[in-house]
Motif scaffolding. Structure first.
Motif, PDB file in Angstrom:
ATOM      1  N   MET A 115      36.525  35.411  61.384  1.00 47.83           N
ATOM      2  CA  MET A 115      35.593  34.301  61.489  1.00 47.83           C
ATOM      3  C   MET A 115      34.326  34.656  60.711  1.00 47.83           C
ATOM      4  SD  MET A 115      33.738  32.623  64.887  1.00 47.83           S
ATOM      5  CE  MET A 115      35.218  31.994  65.611  1.00 47.83           C
ATOM      6  N   LYS A 116      33.859  33.711  59.912  1.00 46.55           N
ATOM      7  CA  LYS A 116      32.598  33.874  59.198  1.00 46.55           C
ATOM      8  C   LYS A 116      31.464  33.557  60.173  1.00 46.55           C
ATOM      9  CE  LYS A 116      32.945  34.279  54.734  1.00 46.55           C
ATOM     10  NZ  LYS A 116      32.429  35.460  54.072  1.00 46.55           N
ATOM     11  N   VAL A 117      30.452  34.400  60.162  1.00 46.48           N
ATOM     12  CA  VAL A 117      29.327  34.227  61.075  1.00 46.48           C
ATOM     13  C   VAL A 117      28.049  34.108  60.255  1.00 46.48           C
ATOM     14  CG1 VAL A 117      28.008  35.269  62.956  1.00 46.48           C
ATOM     15  CG2 VAL A 117      30.498  35.545  62.875  1.00 46.48           C
ATOM     16  N   TYR A 118      27.278  33.068  60.557  1.00 55.66           N
ATOM     17  CA  TYR A 118      26.024  32.814  59.859  1.00 55.66           C
ATOM     18  C   TYR A 118      24.902  32.700  60.886  1.00 55.66           C
ATOM     19  CZ  TYR A 118      29.216  31.502  56.117  1.00 55.66           C
ATOM     20  OH  TYR A 118      30.219  31.515  55.181  1.00 55.66           O
ATOM     21  N   ILE A 119      23.790  33.346  60.553  1.00 61.62           N
ATOM     22  CA  ILE A 119      22.579  33.207  61.359  1.00 61.62           C
ATOM     23  C   ILE A 119      21.533  32.569  60.458  1.00 61.62           C
ATOM     24  CG2 ILE A 119      20.799  34.381  62.703  1.00 61.62           C
ATOM     25  CD1 ILE A 119      22.768  36.663  63.180  1.00 61.62           C
ATOM     26  N   ASP A 120      21.114  31.378  60.831  1.00 67.44           N
ATOM     27  CA  ASP A 120      20.145  30.614  60.037  1.00 67.44           C
ATOM     28  C   ASP A 120      20.568  30.544  58.570  1.00 67.44           C
ATOM     29  OD1 ASP A 120      18.480  30.053  62.243  1.00 67.44           O
ATOM     30  OD2 ASP A 120      17.496  32.001  62.035  1.00 67.44           O
ATOM     31  N   GLY A 121      21.863  30.327  58.346  1.00 67.42           N
ATOM     32  CA  GLY A 121      22.386  30.156  56.993  1.00 67.42           C
ATOM     33  C   GLY A 121      22.717  31.446  56.270  1.00 67.42           C
ATOM     34  N   GLN A 122      22.343  32.582  56.811  1.00 66.59           N
ATOM     35  CA  GLN A 122      22.618  33.867  56.175  1.00 66.59           C
ATOM     36  C   GLN A 122      23.936  34.432  56.709  1.00 66.59           C
ATOM     37  OE1 GLN A 122      20.613  35.250  53.748  1.00 66.59           O
ATOM     38  NE2 GLN A 122      19.491  33.329  53.901  1.00 66.59           N
TER      39      GLN A 122
ATOM     40  N   TYR B  96      26.440  36.854  58.074  1.00 72.12           N
ATOM     41  CA  TYR B  96      26.305  38.037  58.914  1.00 72.12           C
ATOM     42  C   TYR B  96      27.690  38.611  59.243  1.00 72.12           C
ATOM     43  CZ  TYR B  96      24.137  40.823  62.676  1.00 72.12           C
ATOM     44  OH  TYR B  96      23.681  41.848  63.461  1.00 72.12           O
ATOM     45  N   SER B  97      28.718  38.091  58.564  1.00 78.95           N
ATOM     46  CA  SER B  97      30.109  38.411  58.880  1.00 78.95           C
ATOM     47  C   SER B  97      30.449  39.885  58.709  1.00 78.95           C
ATOM     48  CB  SER B  97      31.051  37.577  58.010  1.00 78.95           C
ATOM     49  OG  SER B  97      30.778  36.211  58.179  1.00 78.95           O
TER      50      SER B  97
END
Length: 195
Positions: A1-8, A10-11
């Motif tokens: 799963m791709k993980v983004y924090i505020d568009g960045q 974080y994967s």
């Protein structure tokens, strides 16, 4: 799963972690930066944390965050705007009971109870987030009296004593909401001064 924090993205920091590990890592990361999660979207579907924790698949998770101080300030601003509506609503409820319009009064009383609960919750959470002591203790004393009066109104409601409910609302709850608003305003000023 791709993980983004505020568009960045974080994967890479997470590898192939499950939802519980992802949420824990994102909380740690945001907390380290003085931020808090305000929205979670899995595959572009908004969800609460509990739903995310039960997620077993998905292509992406997007976390939106906000600075804690901004969240506190926004929440306190909303509470300050809400107080006049709450006071007006409580006075309308008292008037319904005084006019023997008990069904209308009871319906609005449930809404007012939710509003009072929300207001108390905002105060308590923002006090904790701002880590305030002295003035918050006064607010906690008022909160305790407030809760006792709400409990009394609930007891009177169960007994069907509608005129006494109206009296308790006018003499206790409405003034206490006004006094509580002053404590919320002080928290708001404290939040602004420490930014």
């Amino acid at each position: 799963m791709k993980v983004y924090i505020d568009g960045q993205d974080y994967s890479e920091a997470l590898g192939g972690a499950n939802a519980v590990s992802i949420l824990s890592a994102v909380r740690d990361e945001t907390s380290r930066n003085g931020r808090v999660i305000t929205e979670i979207r899995a595959d572009d579907v908004p969800m609460e944390e509990e739903a995310f924790l039960n997620l077993t698949g998905g292509l992406s998770a997007n976390f939106t965050t906000q600075l804690v101080r901004e969240l506190v300030t926004d929440s306190l601003d909303e509470a300050i705007k809400y107080v006049p509506r709450l006071k007006k609503g409580l006075e309308e409820i008292a008037l319904h009971f005084e006019k023997n319009e008990n069904i209308a009064g009871q319906g609005k009383l449930a809404d007012a109870a939710e509003g009072l609960d929300w207001l108390l919750g905002v105060f308590q959470k923002c006090s904790i987030l701002l880590a305030v002591g002295g003035d918050a203790n006064k607010g906690e004393d008022l909160k305790a009296a407030f809760v006792a009066d709400v409990t009394r109104v609930a007891s009177l409601h169960e007994e069907g004593k509608f005129l006494q409910i109206a009296l308790a609302i006018r003499q206790k709850l409405v003034p206490e909401v006004g006094e509580f608003a002053l404590h919320i305003q002080r928290l708001r000023e404290l939040g602004s001064s420490t930014q």
